[in-house]
Every structure is written in C-alpha cells, then in structure tokens.
Design an enzyme around this catalytic site. Structure first.
Site, PDB file in Angstrom:
ATOM      1  N   LYS A  82       0.834  -1.197   0.000  1.00 15.91           N
ATOM      2  CA  LYS A  82       0.000   0.000   0.000  1.00 15.91           C
ATOM      3  C   LYS A  82       0.873   1.252   0.000  1.00 15.91           C
ATOM      4  O   LYS A  82       1.875   1.321   0.732  1.00 15.91           O
ATOM      5  CB  LYS A  82      -0.899  -0.023   1.242  1.00 15.91           C
ATOM      6  N   SER A 151      -9.187   2.131   2.985  1.00 19.52           N
ATOM      7  CA  SER A 151      -8.257   2.869   2.146  1.00 19.52           C
ATOM      8  C   SER A 151      -7.237   1.972   1.438  1.00 19.52           C
ATOM      9  O   SER A 151      -6.493   2.426   0.568  1.00 19.52           O
ATOM     10  CB  SER A 151      -7.509   3.897   3.005  1.00 19.52           C
ATOM     11  N   SER A 175     -10.115  -0.237   7.103  1.00 18.73           N
ATOM     12  CA  SER A 175      -9.403  -0.202   5.826  1.00 18.73           C
ATOM     13  C   SER A 175      -8.726  -1.497   5.413  1.00 18.73           C
ATOM     14  O   SER A 175      -8.144  -1.571   4.330  1.00 18.73           O
ATOM     15  CB  SER A 175      -8.361   0.920   5.850  1.00 18.73           C
TER      16      SER A 175
END
Length: 432
Positions: A82, A151, A175
């Site tokens: 990420k 996210s 997330s």
C-alpha cells in the site's frame, strides 16, 4: 502440490502452496514473478490497482533468490505494498499530490521484514488520499463500476484479481476488513501493536494497525507470522486441527443497518456452524464505541496531518479538510476522556472470550456500493478497531448483484494464532 501446480496457473496459486513449491525448488521465483507481472499487464488497465511497478527490480531479486539459499517463510513470493508504506526503491506518495514523487531513504519496518523473509516487491498499490475516505482510482475486480473499498483499495483489488498472492495494508477504521469484504479476499487485521508501524504514514497512534490481504487464511497466517515474528501463526499443525472453536455469534448493536445481503450471509453461516456456538450480545459498557472511535480517529488524524493542513491546505480534498476541521473542534479533555473509555473498554473486552474462542460478526453493511466516488461505510469495523482486537474477514457468499459478501471473525487480544486457526476451521465449513 505438484498437482496444484499442474492444474492452477502460477499467478493463481495460494501463497502457502507457492511457498512450499519454492522451498522445494519445484518452482522458480522468477517464473512466479513473471506470471504475476503478466497478469498485471493484462488487468491493470481495467482495475488501476498500482501507482508504481518495479518489474525489473523484482525480476532481478527473483533471480538472486533462485540462485541462493531459501531465505525465509516468504521466499520468492511476490507482494504488493500500500502506498502508505515507505519503500527505499519506489516512490511513496501516501495517495496525495503533496508527496508526488517522494523517494524515501528506507523501507517501512513491515516492508523490510517481508523482504528479509524472501518476499519480492512488485509494486506500490493505490491508497485513498492520506488513507482517508477520498477514493483513489482503483476499481472493484468483480464489477468495475463498484468501489473496491478503502483505504487499502489497490492491495485488496490486486490480490482478488490474482495479480499478487499477498499485499500489505493498514486499518484505522475499516481499511483492511472492508476492502477485503468488497473484493472477496481474506483480510487480516492483527491485534493492535503486534506489527511495527515505523515508516508508515501515521494517522492515529491509538488505532493504526498494519495487516494484509491474501486469498486464504493460511496465506495471511504466513504473512502474519513474518510481520509479528510469531511463528505460531503459520504452524501447519494449527491448520490440521479438528476441534471446533467456540463461536460467539455477535451481530453487534449496529445490526439494524446490515442490509439483506449481509443478513443472508449471516443466516448461511449460522446454519453451517450450527452447534458450534451461541448468540452473544455485547454488554452495555461496550455499546456506543462507534461514536468513540470516530472521535478518536478525527482528533488524532487532524493533528497527525498538521503540516499538510498548515502548508498544503489547497492540495487537500474537501472531505479531508472537513474531517480535519471536525477533529480540531474536539477538545483535548474530550479526547483524554475518550482515551480512558478506550483503555477501559479494551480491558473489559477480554471478558468476551471467557466462554468463546472467537466472535463472528458482520464485516460490512453489504456488497460493495455502486459508484467510484466513495469507499463504503466502515461501520461494522469501528468497534473492533477501537478495541484493538485481531480480525479476519472470510469471503464465502454473493450478494444480489453477484458481488462478494462475507463475515469477520474476531479474536481475543494477542491471540492472533488462535484466531487464524479458528478462521481456517470456520472458512472450510462455509461455501464460497
């Protein structure tokens, strides 16, 4: 193992299967990396899961691994990171134009641990703006007009679409679990503070948790063992257990907001797991924690992003500016009270596991919502994140539109190895 390799394309192998083949030298890391890169080339134009690829470096690393000794639990396994984690060899922008082109000097601790264990970094995956609610460009692999969640959107989508067997993500509200639910993969949020957060853009010291995505429980257990340093998480004996866990069926106080798809998945799970648990209602002292989590997140995020607010306000989205304003409006003594409530609730939560090994709970309101202008509501994750409990999302059903639906298992604080063993047992009894 050889039969799995013969019938399954390399990029679709579960991580634990590929790891076994790689360790026995029945599979070359360079071949697995190439297979994943080919899949990315095929699907990335539709999904947009990556902000940066490091194909040449990944192939070079794979060749080194093939020529040397087996390095660790993740030897030769491709993984994605990420874009909230610093990486020494790829830019890190945190999903924000403020940091476009930024090149860190060091890896985040979690990235370094994965590389030390032999994992091969393929690229950085899309995150929402500064890991908040304003969406990135990634699309849901099951229906490109639906959100993949956030996210950790790119990581979940890439694993779901077999671009990667493993990917790192973070959770401050929902997330990890929410994008895992929307994309139909296994998501693992460890117990709070079990995984080092050094080198990860901070939003909330109280809530931020590093975890990851894979396509099976055994896969996330392999990743979790490396991230936590606790090899019990990936002990093969744990996944051979036949004893049923004691399950508390916890709909949570927010159950009225679950839609028909989640309700049907719940009924399916109750039927499949009949005789292995009983309903569990959260005690009054653990009700109302969703509101506490929201305030803690807003207060700490607003202050963690002080530099961005003060020097780059015009580069922040309107929704993020609104969140920061709300967080700044919360008084310091209110936050101190919320932290006391959090600490007390975390202590009280241990009592939930006196007669239950794990809790079954909703992961999301329902299927991934249509549209790409949002990431969905993390409602059913907020309480467990505030409590710091380990969670695993298990995909096993489809909603009315054919998108994935599942539920999460929640474990006792620090009992991640028992949670993962129970999750493997439960997942095997749910149809997918």
């Amino acid at each position: 193992m050889t039969s799995s390799r013969a019938t399954t394309p390399l990029h679709q192998l579960d991580a634990w299967q590929a790891a076994s083949l790689l360790a026995r030298r029945e599979l070359q890391a360079v071949d697995l990396v190439r297979a994943c890169l080919d899949r990315i080339a095929e699907r990335e134009p539709q999904l947009q899961a990556f902000v940066q690829l490091g194909a040449d470096a990944a192939l070079a690393t794979a060749r080194e691994l093939d020529a040397g000794p087996v390095r660790g639990l993740l030897h030769g396994l491709p993984f994605g990171v990420k874009d909230l984690f610093d990486t020494c060899d790829l830019p890190t922008a945190y999903g924000s134009p403020i940091y476009a082109g930024q090149q860190p000097l060091a890896d985040a601790a979690a990235v370094a641990l994965c590389r030390e264990a032999g994992a091969v970094l393929l690229g950085k995956t899309v995150t929402t703006e500064l890991a908040n609610m304003f969406p990135g460009v990634t699309r849901n692999p099951h229906h490109t007009e639906h959100t993949p969640g956030g996210s950790s959107s790119g990581s979940a989508a890439a694993v779901a679409d077999a671009m990667l067997p493993l990917a790192l993500g973070t959770q401050t509200a929902g997330s990890l679990i929410r994008p895992a639910a929307f994309c139909g993969v296994v998501g693992y949020k460890p117990s709070h503070n079990r995984v080092p957060r050094a080198g990860v853009k901070s939003l909330s010291e109280t809530l931020d948790t590093v975890g990851g995505f894979a396509r099976s429980v055994r896969d996330v257990a392999l990743l979790g063992a490396v991230l936590t340093g606790d090899t019990r998480l990936a002990d093969p004996a744990a996944f051979a257990q036949t004893a049923a866990p004691r399950i508390g069926f916890c709909r949570t106080p927010e159950w009225a907001q679950a839609d028909e798809d989640t309700q049907q998945a719940w009924a399916q799970a109750e039927a499949a797991l009949a005789g292995h648990g009983a309903p569990l209602a959260l005690p009054p002292e653990l009700a109302g924690l969703v509101a506490v989590q929201k305030e803690v997140q807003a207060f700490e995020t607003a202050r963690s992003l002080s530099d961005e607010r003060l020097r780059h306000r015009d580069q922040l989205s309107a929704p993020l500016q609104a969140l920061i304003a709300a967080g700044l409006a919360i008084a310091g003594d209110t936050h101190a009270h919320n932290l006391r409530v959090t600490a007390q609730a975390r202590h009280q939560a241990q009592a939930l596991f006196g007669s239950h090994d794990v809790l079954l709970a909703p992961s999301s309101i329902g299927e991934a919502p249509a549209g790409l202008d949002g990431t969905g509501d993390p409602l059913f994750c907020r309480t467990w994140t505030l409590l710091g409990l380990p969670c695993v999302h298990l995909p096993f059903a489809r909603g009315r539109r054919g998108l994935p639906v599942g539920l999460q298992l929640v474990g006792a604080p620090g009992d991640d190895h028992r949670l993962l063993a129970a999750a493997h047992w439960v997942h095997a009894r749910l149809s997918w």
